[in-house]
Design a protein around this motif. Structure first.
Motif, PDB file in Angstrom:
ATOM      1  N   THR A 196     -58.817 -86.445 -53.883  1.00  0.00           N
ATOM      2  CA  THR A 196     -57.480 -85.856 -53.937  1.00  0.00           C
ATOM      3  C   THR A 196     -56.844 -86.091 -55.300  1.00  0.00           C
ATOM      4  N   VAL A 197     -56.136 -85.078 -55.778  1.00  0.00           N
ATOM      5  CA  VAL A 197     -55.403 -85.158 -57.037  1.00  0.00           C
ATOM      6  C   VAL A 197     -53.992 -84.634 -56.796  1.00  0.00           C
ATOM      7  N   VAL A 198     -53.005 -85.343 -57.325  1.00  0.00           N
ATOM      8  CA  VAL A 198     -51.614 -84.916 -57.200  1.00  0.00           C
ATOM      9  C   VAL A 198     -50.990 -84.803 -58.587  1.00  0.00           C
ATOM     10  N   ASP A 199     -50.415 -83.645 -58.867  1.00  0.00           N
ATOM     11  CA  ASP A 199     -49.580 -83.468 -60.052  1.00  0.00           C
ATOM     12  C   ASP A 199     -48.183 -83.962 -59.676  1.00  0.00           C
ATOM     13  N   SER A 200     -47.809 -85.096 -60.248  1.00  0.00           N
ATOM     14  CA  SER A 200     -46.549 -85.748 -59.891  1.00  0.00           C
ATOM     15  C   SER A 200     -45.534 -85.666 -61.028  1.00  0.00           C
ATOM     16  N   THR A 201     -45.657 -84.621 -61.856  1.00  0.00           N
ATOM     17  CA  THR A 201     -44.784 -84.481 -63.026  1.00  0.00           C
ATOM     18  C   THR A 201     -43.313 -84.506 -62.642  1.00  0.00           C
ATOM     19  N   PHE A 202     -42.937 -83.766 -61.582  1.00  0.00           N
ATOM     20  CA  PHE A 202     -41.528 -83.667 -61.196  1.00  0.00           C
ATOM     21  C   PHE A 202     -40.997 -84.980 -60.622  1.00  0.00           C
ATOM     22  N   ALA A 203     -41.872 -85.798 -60.074  1.00  0.00           N
ATOM     23  CA  ALA A 203     -41.415 -87.019 -59.405  1.00  0.00           C
ATOM     24  C   ALA A 203     -41.273 -88.187 -60.371  1.00  0.00           C
ATOM     25  N   THR A 204     -42.235 -88.346 -61.268  1.00  0.00           N
ATOM     26  CA  THR A 204     -42.375 -89.510 -62.141  1.00  0.00           C
ATOM     27  C   THR A 204     -42.750 -90.744 -61.322  1.00  0.00           C
ATOM     28  N   PRO A 205     -43.311 -91.777 -61.965  1.00  0.00           N
ATOM     29  CA  PRO A 205     -43.624 -93.014 -61.235  1.00  0.00           C
ATOM     30  C   PRO A 205     -42.388 -93.740 -60.724  1.00  0.00           C
ATOM     31  N   VAL A 206     -41.216 -93.381 -61.221  1.00  0.00           N
ATOM     32  CA  VAL A 206     -39.982 -94.017 -60.750  1.00  0.00           C
ATOM     33  C   VAL A 206     -39.665 -93.561 -59.329  1.00  0.00           C
ATOM     34  N   ASN A 207     -39.831 -92.280 -59.049  1.00  0.00           N
ATOM     35  CA  ASN A 207     -39.484 -91.725 -57.739  1.00  0.00           C
ATOM     36  C   ASN A 207     -40.635 -91.706 -56.745  1.00  0.00           C
ATOM     37  N   LEU A 208     -41.881 -91.749 -57.231  1.00  0.00           N
ATOM     38  CA  LEU A 208     -43.015 -91.620 -56.322  1.00  0.00           C
ATOM     39  C   LEU A 208     -44.261 -92.207 -56.981  1.00  0.00           C
ATOM     40  N   ARG A 209     -45.052 -92.966 -56.196  1.00  0.00           N
ATOM     41  CA  ARG A 209     -46.320 -93.514 -56.700  1.00  0.00           C
ATOM     42  C   ARG A 209     -47.436 -93.068 -55.748  1.00  0.00           C
ATOM     43  N   PRO A 210     -48.048 -91.931 -56.016  1.00  0.00           N
ATOM     44  CA  PRO A 210     -49.030 -91.351 -55.093  1.00  0.00           C
ATOM     45  C   PRO A 210     -50.228 -92.240 -54.799  1.00  0.00           C
ATOM     46  N   LEU A 211     -50.663 -93.052 -55.767  1.00  0.00           N
ATOM     47  CA  LEU A 211     -51.828 -93.886 -55.537  1.00  0.00           C
ATOM     48  C   LEU A 211     -51.588 -94.880 -54.409  1.00  0.00           C
ATOM     49  N   GLU A 212     -50.357 -95.345 -54.263  1.00  0.00           N
ATOM     50  CA  GLU A 212     -50.025 -96.271 -53.186  1.00  0.00           C
ATOM     51  C   GLU A 212     -50.108 -95.608 -51.817  1.00  0.00           C
ATOM     52  N   LEU A 213     -50.092 -94.278 -51.794  1.00  0.00           N
ATOM     53  CA  LEU A 213     -50.135 -93.529 -50.540  1.00  0.00           C
ATOM     54  C   LEU A 213     -51.538 -93.017 -50.220  1.00  0.00           C
ATOM     55  N   GLY A 214     -52.536 -93.438 -51.023  1.00  0.00           N
ATOM     56  CA  GLY A 214     -53.918 -93.098 -50.731  1.00  0.00           C
ATOM     57  C   GLY A 214     -54.523 -91.996 -51.567  1.00  0.00           C
ATOM     58  N   ILE A 215     -53.775 -91.474 -52.552  1.00  0.00           N
ATOM     59  CA  ILE A 215     -54.280 -90.406 -53.422  1.00  0.00           C
ATOM     60  C   ILE A 215     -55.227 -91.006 -54.462  1.00  0.00           C
ATOM     61  N   ASP A 216     -56.259 -90.245 -54.870  1.00  0.00           N
ATOM     62  CA  ASP A 216     -57.250 -90.757 -55.808  1.00  0.00           C
ATOM     63  C   ASP A 216     -56.780 -90.721 -57.258  1.00  0.00           C
ATOM     64  N   LEU A 217     -56.218 -89.603 -57.687  1.00  0.00           N
ATOM     65  CA  LEU A 217     -55.775 -89.463 -59.075  1.00  0.00           C
ATOM     66  C   LEU A 217     -54.380 -88.854 -59.109  1.00  0.00           C
ATOM     67  N   VAL A 218     -53.559 -89.334 -60.031  1.00  0.00           N
ATOM     68  CA  VAL A 218     -52.241 -88.753 -60.255  1.00  0.00           C
ATOM     69  C   VAL A 218     -52.178 -88.275 -61.702  1.00  0.00           C
ATOM     70  N   VAL A 219     -51.660 -87.058 -61.896  1.00  0.00           N
ATOM     71  CA  VAL A 219     -51.594 -86.464 -63.221  1.00  0.00           C
ATOM     72  C   VAL A 219     -50.146 -86.108 -63.543  1.00  0.00           C
ATOM     73  N   HIS A 220     -49.794 -86.256 -64.825  1.00  0.00           N
ATOM     74  CA  HIS A 220     -48.456 -85.910 -65.296  1.00  0.00           C
ATOM     75  C   HIS A 220     -48.563 -85.047 -66.552  1.00  0.00           C
ATOM     76  N   SER A 221     -47.687 -84.065 -66.646  1.00  0.00           N
ATOM     77  CA  SER A 221     -47.391 -83.502 -67.956  1.00  0.00           C
ATOM     78  C   SER A 221     -46.402 -84.458 -68.599  1.00  0.00           C
ATOM     79  N   ALA A 222     -46.894 -85.327 -69.461  1.00  0.00           N
ATOM     80  CA  ALA A 222     -46.034 -86.335 -70.092  1.00  0.00           C
ATOM     81  C   ALA A 222     -45.026 -85.704 -71.039  1.00  0.00           C
ATOM     82  N   THR A 223     -45.217 -84.431 -71.347  1.00  0.00           N
ATOM     83  CA  THR A 223     -44.236 -83.671 -72.125  1.00  0.00           C
ATOM     84  C   THR A 223     -42.859 -83.725 -71.473  1.00  0.00           C
ATOM     85  N   LYS A 224     -42.842 -83.833 -70.146  1.00  0.00           N
ATOM     86  CA  LYS A 224     -41.597 -83.708 -69.392  1.00  0.00           C
ATOM     87  C   LYS A 224     -40.875 -85.056 -69.306  1.00  0.00           C
ATOM     88  N   TYR A 225     -40.772 -85.626 -68.125  1.00  0.00           N
ATOM     89  CA  TYR A 225     -39.957 -86.830 -67.929  1.00  0.00           C
ATOM     90  C   TYR A 225     -40.486 -88.055 -68.674  1.00  0.00           C
TER      91      TYR A 225
END
Length: 409
Positions: A196-225
């Motif tokens: 599983t892969v989650v694009d968490s750009t809109f959430a940021t690690p401040v609002n959501l940490r997908p790996l803690e919920l069982g997701i394999d990879l989290v990706v961000h467009s670091a251009t944003k937040y």
């Protein structure tokens, strides 16, 4: 959690808050030249003291024991490594890899995890370029894909085939801010042994940490937040060390490497991430509530509102609801454009997550090449507005929206 002491040796400390992690996570107290800030190492190639030093490096690299040392800039950089360590700390990941852009990160993941004959599942409302890459480009190489409605977990499980290798989703999504139940998605994927892969750009690690919920990879467009100032492009992926190592091999071939000065700018932006996101969460909630009560607004999409279809999931998973508000004004295409033109604070621009507020009419910005009928089939209405809130004072933002809405005729 491991951090570095003044001697550079790791030590274990208790969990720290998001602002402390944003400033200190993944960093050492002792940088080269005794610098507080990790220096910009501006080099494309690395030298060896003598032939013996070269041979020792080659032997160590062959056995995976080079300790991060590289010989060429496509394989790594100390400034980029500092950024990767900080993002890994923020996400609670074993490792992270930085890329030249968010799409560079996404395409590297897809190339590394899929091959001809494989099947991938996407949830609808994913970033349009991600969808295009999978549905158009990868199809040419024999990769099959299925797009399932977001929030329909029965449809998602029904779409799984023996050849399914990956589920790729985004949360919150763009532009309707749909929120995926990541725990449920991860449980389905584990039962079927799918990554599983989650694009968490809109959430940021401040609002959501997908790996803690069982997701394999989290990706961000670091251009944003993550960078936060609309002045640099970058992407980053975080997850288990084994998967990140595979991505580095793919990156070395594709060449989507992040330059050291860009890494420095993202590092500098990250130090204020928690502070910025806290204000953007506040601005998002205040503006969404204002718009939801305004007679010239037909509908508001914001996970913090009870009217949002994923409000319950967002409240359970997220620490904040973000700084993007999507809404429909009571106007046609031209009337919506007049409303946007009347705004005085936001810039009319794509992207999101910076300190400046940005606004766009998706029908005229991201989907201009499509005719109205085709836009309607994917849910992009003529009167749709996406507002990415910066860190301005919320009262000023609301006053600006109020005067602009009054001009809709």
């Amino acid at each position: 959690m491991d951090v570095q002491t003044e001697t550079g040796c790791p030590t274990t400390v208790t969990a720290r808050g998001p602002s402390t992690q944003a400033v200190h996570g993944g960093t050492r107290h002792l940088n080269p030249y005794h610098a507080v800030v990790p220096p910009i190492v501006q080099t494309a190639t690395y030298a060896f003291r003598d032939t013996a030093d070269l041979i020792a490096f080659q032997e160590a690299r062959q056995w995976g024991e080079a300790g991060g040392r590289v010989d060429y800039g496509r394989y790594g950089n100390p400034t980029v490594a500092a950024l990767e360590a900080k993002v890994a700390a923020l996400e609670g990941a074993e490792a992270a890899a930085a890329f030249a852009t968010g799409m560079g990160a996404v395409t590297a993941i897809l190339f590394a995890m899929l091959r001809s004959g494989a099947h991938v599942i996407l949830t609808e409302d994913c970033y349009r370029r991600t969808r295009q890459f999978v549905l158009q480009f990868l199809r040419r190489f024999g990769v099959e894909a299925t797009v399932v409605p977001i929030g329909d977990y029965e449809a998602l499980e029904a779409a799984i085939r023996p050849t399914t290798r990956l589920i790729f989703t985004e949360t919150p999504t763009n532009p309707y801010l749909r929120v995926v139940d990541l725990e449920r998605l991860a449980e389905i994927a584990r039962r079927h042994r799918i990554r599983t892969v989650v694009d968490s750009t809109f959430a940021t690690p401040v609002n959501l940490r997908p790996l803690e919920l069982g997701i394999d990879l989290v990706v961000h467009s670091a251009t944003k937040y993550l960078a936060g100032h609309n002045d640099v492009m970058a992407g980053v992926v975080a997850g288990p060390a084994e998967l990140i190592a595979g991505l580095r091999e793919m990156q070395a071939m594709l060449g989507a490497v992040l330059q050291p000065h860009a890494a420095y700018l993202v590092l500098r932006g990250l130090k204020t991430l928690a502070l910025r996101v806290a204000r953007q969460n506040e601005n998002g909630m205040r503006v969404a509530e204002f718009l939801a009560a305004h007679p010239r607004v037909r509908r508001v999409w914001y996970p913090g509102l009870p009217s949002h279809p994923d409000h319950a999931v967002a409240r359970r998973m997220m620490r904040g609801f973000g700084g993007v508000v999507t809404f429909e004004v009571d106007a046609d295409l031209q009337g919506t454009a007049r409303f946007i033109d009347a705004l005085q604070i936001p810039y009319i621009a794509p992207s999101l997550g910076g300190v400046e507020s940005l606004v766009e009419q998706p029908a005229l910005m991201s989907y201009y090449e499509m005719d109205p009928e085709d836009r309607a089939t994917i849910g992009i209405k003529d009167n749709l507005v996406r507002l990415s809130l910066g860190i301005e004072d919320p009262d000023d933002l609301i006053a600006d929206l109020e005067q602009a809405l009054a001009r809709i005729g």
